[in-house]
Write a protein that holds these residues in place. Sequence first.
Motif, PDB file in Angstrom:
ATOM      1  N   TYR A 145       5.927   3.160 -11.192  1.00 56.71           N
ATOM      2  CA  TYR A 145       5.984   4.468 -10.962  1.00 56.71           C
ATOM      3  C   TYR A 145       7.443   5.146 -10.693  1.00 56.71           C
ATOM      4  O   TYR A 145       7.713   6.530 -10.315  1.00 56.71           O
ATOM      5  CB  TYR A 145       4.793   4.997  -9.686  1.00 56.71           C
ATOM      6  CG  TYR A 145       3.604   5.027 -10.721  1.00 56.71           C
ATOM      7  CD1 TYR A 145       2.861   5.895 -11.525  1.00 56.71           C
ATOM      8  CD2 TYR A 145       2.519   3.361 -10.422  1.00 56.71           C
ATOM      9  CE1 TYR A 145       1.542   5.717 -11.946  1.00 56.71           C
ATOM     10  CE2 TYR A 145       1.537   3.264 -10.893  1.00 56.71           C
ATOM     11  CZ  TYR A 145       0.944   4.346 -11.694  1.00 56.71           C
ATOM     12  OH  TYR A 145       0.571   4.041 -12.380  1.00 56.71           O
ATOM     13  N   LEU A 179      -0.821   7.853  -1.177  1.00 56.63           N
ATOM     14  CA  LEU A 179      -1.793   7.927  -2.143  1.00 56.63           C
ATOM     15  C   LEU A 179      -3.048   7.081  -2.029  1.00 56.63           C
ATOM     16  O   LEU A 179      -3.822   7.166  -2.923  1.00 56.63           O
ATOM     17  CB  LEU A 179      -1.207   7.347  -3.707  1.00 56.63           C
ATOM     18  CG  LEU A 179      -0.012   8.781  -4.193  1.00 56.63           C
ATOM     19  CD1 LEU A 179       0.605   8.308  -6.006  1.00 56.63           C
ATOM     20  CD2 LEU A 179      -0.531   9.988  -4.474  1.00 56.63           C
ATOM     21  N   ASP A 180      -2.685   6.468  -0.831  1.00 62.98           N
ATOM     22  CA  ASP A 180      -3.379   5.711  -0.569  1.00 62.98           C
ATOM     23  C   ASP A 180      -4.205   4.722  -1.023  1.00 62.98           C
ATOM     24  O   ASP A 180      -5.174   4.468  -1.771  1.00 62.98           O
ATOM     25  CB  ASP A 180      -4.559   6.481   0.290  1.00 62.98           C
ATOM     26  CG  ASP A 180      -5.580   5.429   0.700  1.00 62.98           C
ATOM     27  OD1 ASP A 180      -5.012   4.264   1.343  1.00 62.98           O
ATOM     28  OD2 ASP A 180      -6.471   5.860   0.678  1.00 62.98           O
ATOM     29  N   ARG A 181      -3.080   3.507  -1.575  1.00 62.65           N
ATOM     30  CA  ARG A 181      -3.450   2.798  -3.146  1.00 62.65           C
ATOM     31  C   ARG A 181      -2.246   1.580  -3.161  1.00 62.65           C
ATOM     32  O   ARG A 181      -1.849   1.763  -2.646  1.00 62.65           O
ATOM     33  CB  ARG A 181      -3.879   3.654  -4.984  1.00 62.65           C
ATOM     34  CG  ARG A 181      -2.199   3.379  -4.210  1.00 62.65           C
ATOM     35  CD  ARG A 181      -2.637   4.390  -6.100  1.00 62.65           C
ATOM     36  NE  ARG A 181      -0.841   4.642  -6.252  1.00 62.65           N
ATOM     37  CZ  ARG A 181      -0.612   5.478  -7.659  1.00 62.65           C
ATOM     38  NH1 ARG A 181      -1.515   5.733  -8.370  1.00 62.65           N
ATOM     39  NH2 ARG A 181       1.319   6.184  -8.071  1.00 62.65           N
ATOM     40  N   GLU A 182      -3.077   0.562  -3.186  1.00 67.12           N
ATOM     41  CA  GLU A 182      -2.631  -0.696  -3.346  1.00 67.12           C
ATOM     42  C   GLU A 182      -1.499  -0.628  -4.678  1.00 67.12           C
ATOM     43  O   GLU A 182      -1.578   0.166  -5.873  1.00 67.12           O
ATOM     44  CB  GLU A 182      -3.710  -1.895  -3.842  1.00 67.12           C
ATOM     45  CG  GLU A 182      -4.124  -2.413  -2.991  1.00 67.12           C
ATOM     46  CD  GLU A 182      -4.694  -3.632  -2.745  1.00 67.12           C
ATOM     47  OE1 GLU A 182      -5.104  -3.620  -3.653  1.00 67.12           O
ATOM     48  OE2 GLU A 182      -5.535  -4.725  -1.949  1.00 67.12           O
ATOM     49  N   ILE A 183       0.007  -1.310  -4.841  1.00 66.30           N
ATOM     50  CA  ILE A 183       0.858  -0.959  -5.597  1.00 66.30           C
ATOM     51  C   ILE A 183       1.398  -2.201  -5.580  1.00 66.30           C
ATOM     52  O   ILE A 183       1.221  -3.077  -4.389  1.00 66.30           O
ATOM     53  CB  ILE A 183       1.614  -0.393  -5.086  1.00 66.30           C
ATOM     54  CG1 ILE A 183       2.359  -0.442  -4.299  1.00 66.30           C
ATOM     55  CG2 ILE A 183       1.369   1.462  -5.217  1.00 66.30           C
ATOM     56  CD1 ILE A 183       4.121   0.747  -3.671  1.00 66.30           C
ATOM     57  N   ARG A 192       0.930  -1.574  -0.290  1.00 69.31           N
ATOM     58  CA  ARG A 192      -0.147   0.104  -0.066  1.00 69.31           C
ATOM     59  C   ARG A 192       1.366   1.378  -0.378  1.00 69.31           C
ATOM     60  O   ARG A 192       2.142   1.515   0.740  1.00 69.31           O
ATOM     61  CB  ARG A 192      -0.759   0.299   1.012  1.00 69.31           C
ATOM     62  CG  ARG A 192      -1.768   1.747   1.337  1.00 69.31           C
ATOM     63  CD  ARG A 192      -2.777   0.737   2.380  1.00 69.31           C
ATOM     64  NE  ARG A 192      -4.210   0.580   1.403  1.00 69.31           N
ATOM     65  CZ  ARG A 192      -5.187   1.090   0.279  1.00 69.31           C
ATOM     66  NH1 ARG A 192      -4.343   2.001  -0.275  1.00 69.31           N
ATOM     67  NH2 ARG A 192      -5.568  -0.115   0.266  1.00 69.31           N
ATOM     68  N   ASP A 193       0.876   2.438  -0.899  1.00 71.98           N
ATOM     69  CA  ASP A 193       1.770   2.993  -0.963  1.00 71.98           C
ATOM     70  C   ASP A 193       0.740   4.485   0.018  1.00 71.98           C
ATOM     71  O   ASP A 193      -0.337   4.642  -0.407  1.00 71.98           O
ATOM     72  CB  ASP A 193       1.321   4.036  -2.238  1.00 71.98           C
ATOM     73  CG  ASP A 193       2.148   5.533  -2.832  1.00 71.98           C
ATOM     74  OD1 ASP A 193       2.187   6.380  -1.828  1.00 71.98           O
ATOM     75  OD2 ASP A 193       2.277   5.826  -3.929  1.00 71.98           O
TER      76      ASP A 193
END
Length: 71
Positions: free
Chosen positions: A59, A17-21, A13-14
């Motif tokens: 990224y 940016l509150d997202r899965e990576i 989890r990033d």
Amino acid sequence: LGQGAFGAVYLARDPHLDREIAIKLARSGLLARKSDVRRFQTEAKSAAKLRHPHIVPVYEYGQVEGLNYIA
């Protein structure tokens, strides 16, 4: 998520940016030589140029505490 000859890919989890990576970590000790670090960096640069709906975009490439990663 998977493993290969050069490292393992994990779901993470990033927090910024509150997202899965997906994050690929080079195997510990494997990148002791500078040529191995360059190879991992070349892989990151090559993958970052790819654009396809079935390929996860790159990224970031970096190193934390001696551990190389591709996110």
